[in-house]
Design a protein around this motif. Structure first.
Motif, PDB file in Angstrom:
ATOM      1  N   GLY A  72       0.806  -1.217   0.000  1.00 31.76           N
ATOM      2  CA  GLY A  72       0.000   0.000   0.000  1.00 31.76           C
ATOM      3  C   GLY A  72       0.835   1.262   0.000  1.00 31.76           C
ATOM      4  O   GLY A  72       0.335   2.346  -0.249  1.00 31.76           O
ATOM      5  N   LYS A  73       2.141   1.129   0.234  1.00 28.65           N
ATOM      6  CA  LYS A  73       2.992   2.312   0.165  1.00 28.65           C
ATOM      7  C   LYS A  73       3.431   2.525  -1.286  1.00 28.65           C
ATOM      8  O   LYS A  73       3.295   1.636  -2.133  1.00 28.65           O
ATOM      9  N   THR A  74       3.992   3.679  -1.577  1.00 25.70           N
ATOM     10  CA  THR A  74       4.325   4.033  -2.955  1.00 25.70           C
ATOM     11  C   THR A  74       5.197   2.990  -3.638  1.00 25.70           C
ATOM     12  O   THR A  74       4.942   2.598  -4.769  1.00 25.70           O
ATOM     13  N   TRP A  75       6.228   2.529  -2.956  1.00 25.77           N
ATOM     14  CA  TRP A  75       7.149   1.593  -3.596  1.00 25.77           C
ATOM     15  C   TRP A  75       6.868   0.150  -3.198  1.00 25.77           C
ATOM     16  O   TRP A  75       7.704  -0.714  -3.409  1.00 25.77           O
ATOM     17  N   GLY A  76       5.699  -0.099  -2.685  1.00 26.56           N
ATOM     18  CA  GLY A  76       5.395  -1.444  -2.199  1.00 26.56           C
ATOM     19  C   GLY A  76       4.885  -2.402  -3.256  1.00 26.56           C
ATOM     20  O   GLY A  76       4.516  -3.527  -2.967  1.00 26.56           O
ATOM     21  N   GLY A  77       4.851  -1.997  -4.494  1.00 25.69           N
ATOM     22  CA  GLY A  77       4.341  -2.860  -5.555  1.00 25.69           C
ATOM     23  C   GLY A  77       2.859  -2.629  -5.784  1.00 25.69           C
ATOM     24  O   GLY A  77       2.186  -1.967  -4.993  1.00 25.69           O
ATOM     25  N   SER A  78       2.380  -3.172  -6.906  1.00 24.68           N
ATOM     26  CA  SER A  78       0.994  -3.047  -7.367  1.00 24.68           C
ATOM     27  C   SER A  78       0.493  -1.598  -7.364  1.00 24.68           C
ATOM     28  O   SER A  78      -0.671  -1.336  -7.218  1.00 24.68           O
ATOM     29  N   ASN A  79       1.412  -0.708  -7.554  1.00 24.28           N
ATOM     30  CA  ASN A  79       1.054   0.700  -7.657  1.00 24.28           C
ATOM     31  C   ASN A  79       1.098   1.064  -9.139  1.00 24.28           C
ATOM     32  O   ASN A  79       2.050   0.719  -9.829  1.00 24.28           O
TER      33      ASN A  79
END
Lengths: 126, 326
Positions: B12-19
């Protein structure tokens, strides 16, 4: 995103009610621009033959009108208007920068080769 | 007890994937990047055309004098009319394509089918027109004489109107026959021989006192230079080496052979894009009919193909400007 189209063109001067209506509006715009180009190309008005920045004013008009057409094709037909700013810049700036660079170098070089044949000691035609 | 980390704690963070910062699907994004690279290829061609044109800036053919034909209207000089028609056809097929995409967003299968069909028809008309344009250009219309230096000499009457070789030249008896594979060396080919020899053209020129030679050089008024009668005759006799009818990759009756080379290469490459676009459109058209996208629940494929189709239109807008207008 697929259903949220930005329906205003010309910086909000013309706002369309639906996406379909906008498409026809842009078609009319592109047709007018093409018609202007063709008419200018056939009649070649004497007043537009003056040289501006090394090229005939008429040719500058043609190139600017072409970029106008390219803008509306990309922004409204290819829906660039609805994409995120980042995608838009990635595509447009990359292309524009590299193309301008290439055009500058090649045209500069072409003009130089012309001068060499014209004023230099090299002859192409005996 | 596990030694591998399953959760990074950054979901859910910017660099956490699936963004998805670009909010575009993989396919659409890749189509855009392909278009950028293809645009660079085309600009490479057009910039090379610009290079050659600047190199021969005082002798480049004038497009208005080259592309003057319209089908079914023989013998009329109508510069640009037919190309303008072709441009309009391509823009129109872009419109039907974007209408198909729009209908796809609303999941209207019949509408998508019809608009795709119209797009394909538009593309076919365009490719057909381009084939006709090529055929006319290859055939040529007036004919010319090529000099030792590779320049082109055209013929005009005293009023400045173009005169065709066939109007003043009489073809005599020829001993020379075309070399074909069946009557000569099987591994050597020769193109079609010109209708006239250089001497026949010179004889015809001498017999018609109202003829003058027009060179490639563009004068201050932006027109090709017309020589005096004496100069014309001298230049023809001293330098004329070949009769040129029409255009191909080696010679070009309209002027610099490079003009023909770039014409064939750039419009040919663009025509190939239109052709492949039509083929892809047909595949998608059948997929629409079969209900593939209806079952998939999204007409995004139409959108991706649409991007390619609009790009082809976009390139034509530039080819139109730089080949026919500027």
């Amino acid at each position: 995103m697929a259903h949220a189209h930005n329906l205003a063109i010309l910086r909000g001067l013309i706002k369309f009610k639906s996406n379909t209506q906008k498409i026809w509006g842009v078609l009319i715009l592109l047709t007018i621009v093409t018609a202007v180009e063709v008419v200018l190309g056939i009649y070649k008005p004497e007043s537009l033959m003056a040289k501006v920045l090394g090229m005939k004013l008429l040719n500058w008009i043609f190139i600017i009108l072409t970029i106008v057409k390219a803008y509306y094709i990309t922004w409204d037909f290819m829906h660039m208007r609805d994409e995120t700013k980042a995608l838009r810049r990635m595509v447009v700036w990359t292309a524009i920068f590299l193309i301008l660079y290439l055009i500058f170098i090649l045209l500069q070089e072409g003009g130089y080769v012309f001068d060499v044949y014209k004023d230099g000691f090299i002859k192409r035609d005996f | 007890m596990s030694t591998t980390v399953v959760n990074t704690g950054t979901e859910g963070k910017t660099w956490g994937g699936s963004n998805q910062p670009l909010k575009a699907s993989y396919g659409k994004m890749m189509m855009w990047f392909f278009i950028v690279s293809d645009a660079l290829t085309f600009s490479g061609f057009l910039a090379a055309y610009g290079f050659s044109r600047f190199k021969f800036i005082d002798s480049w053919p004038i497009a208005d004098e080259v592309f003057t034909h319209v089908p079914f209207l023989h013998g009329q000089e109508l510069p640009m009319i037919y190309v303008a028609f072709m441009t309009f056809v391509l823009i129109m097929s872009s419109v039907t394509m974007v209408l198909a995409v729009d209908a796809g967003h609303h999941m209207k299968k019949t509408k998508v089918t019809w608009y795709m069909f119209l797009t394909i028809i538009g593309g076919l008309i365009f490719v057909g027109s381009q084939a006709w344009e090529w055929a006319t250009f290859i055939k040529g219309d007036y004919g010319a004489i090529q000099t030792k230096g590779g320049n082109i000499l055209q013929f005009v009457d005293t009023d400045g109107h173009r005169v065709a070789l066939s109007d003043f030249t009489v073809a005599g008896h020829k001993d020379r026959t075309a070399h074909e594979r069946k009557n000569g060396l099987w591994f050597v080919d020769e193109g079609t021989l010109p209708t006239y020899t250089v001497n026949e053209v010179i004889d015809g020129f001498e017999a018609n006192k109202n003829l003058l030679v027009r060179t490639q050089i563009i004068n201050e008024e932006g027109e090709k230079t017309v020589l005096s009668r004496a100069e014309s005759s001298k230049l023809l006799k001293d330098n004329g080496v070949a009769v040129v009818e029409g255009a191909n990759l080696h010679v070009n009756e309209y002027g610099s052979p490079l003009f023909a080379d770039f014409f064939f290469f750039i419009t040919g490459f663009h025509g190939f894009h239109v052709f492949s676009g039509v083929v892809i459109n047909i595949i998608i058209f059948f997929n629409v009919i079969l209900g593939t996208y209806e079952r998939r629940g999204s007409y995004e494929m139409v959108e991706k193909v649409g991007l390619y189709w609009h790009f082809v239109d976009l390139v034509w807008v530039f080819v139109f400007t730089f080949f026919y207008l500027v």
